[in-house]
Design an enzyme around this catalytic site. Structure first.
Site, short mmCIF file in Angstrom:
data_model
loop_
_atom_site.label_atom_id
_atom_site.label_comp_id
_atom_site.label_asym_id
_atom_site.label_seq_id
_atom_site.Cartn_x
_atom_site.Cartn_y
_atom_site.Cartn_z
N MET A 127 0.81 -1.21 0.00
CA MET A 127 0.00 0.00 0.00
C MET A 127 0.85 1.26 0.00
O MET A 127 0.35 2.35 -0.27
CB MET A 127 -0.92 0.04 1.24
N ASP A 128 2.13 1.13 0.29
CA ASP A 128 3.03 2.28 0.39
C ASP A 128 3.81 2.51 -0.90
O ASP A 128 4.89 3.06 -0.89
CB ASP A 128 3.99 2.07 1.57
N SER A 129 3.26 2.09 -2.00
CA SER A 129 3.94 2.20 -3.30
C SER A 129 3.61 3.54 -3.94
O SER A 129 2.72 3.66 -4.77
CB SER A 129 3.52 1.04 -4.20
#
Length: 154
Positions: A27-29
């Site tokens: 999700m932190d892309s």
């Protein structure tokens, strides 16, 4: 990709980056994790980094930092969202389906090897449990992408 020396290849690599991040639950892309590398008069997409499964951490976001065809919630991304993304990026939806299946099959093939190599280096029960948790989550996410790809192709 207008600044790339090989825009078609780098566009494909960016699509692979997006698919990989969805398939592993990262999700932190953020786009800030992408950059161009200028060497010898050529500009290319730089090697990728910060590729991790974040969904195992309950306190982190449950939405991707980017959208696939207008959707950032992983459980809601369907074949039609990927097809919409393909249209938005001026690539054939079938190409993006092929990329999705290829990336997921490669992850499924390599995951047991990577998890095994990590397990051989870790001695703490908590570390071993985390390896198992991450591997299970990646299998779940990858399976979700594959199932929705097969649905989109039928």
């Amino acid at each position: 990709m207008q600044h790339s020396s090989k825009p078609a290849l780098d566009k494909k690599r960016m699509l692979e980056w997006a698919v990989f991040n969805v398939a592993v639950g990262n999700m932190d892309s953020h786009a800030k994790n992408l950059s161009l590398l200028a060497t010898g008069g050529h500009t290319r997409l730089a090697p990728f980094y910060d590729l991790v499964c974040t969904t195992v951490y309950e306190h982190l976001s449950r939405r991707f930092a980017f959208k696939i065809g207008g959707e950032s919630r992983p459980g809601w991304i369907m074949g039609r969202h990927w097809d919409r993304l393909a249209v938005e990026l001026a690539v054939k939806p079938q190409l993006l389906r092929t990329i999705r299946l290829d990336i997921c099959l490669r992850i499924e093939r390599e995951l047991p090897k990577v998890a095994g190599a990590l397990r051989a280096q870790v001695t703490h029960p908590e570390g071993l449990a985390m390896i198992d948790l991450v591997a299970a989550e990646i299998r779940r996410c990858t399976g979700q992408v594959v199932a929705r790809t097969a649905w989109a192709c039928s």
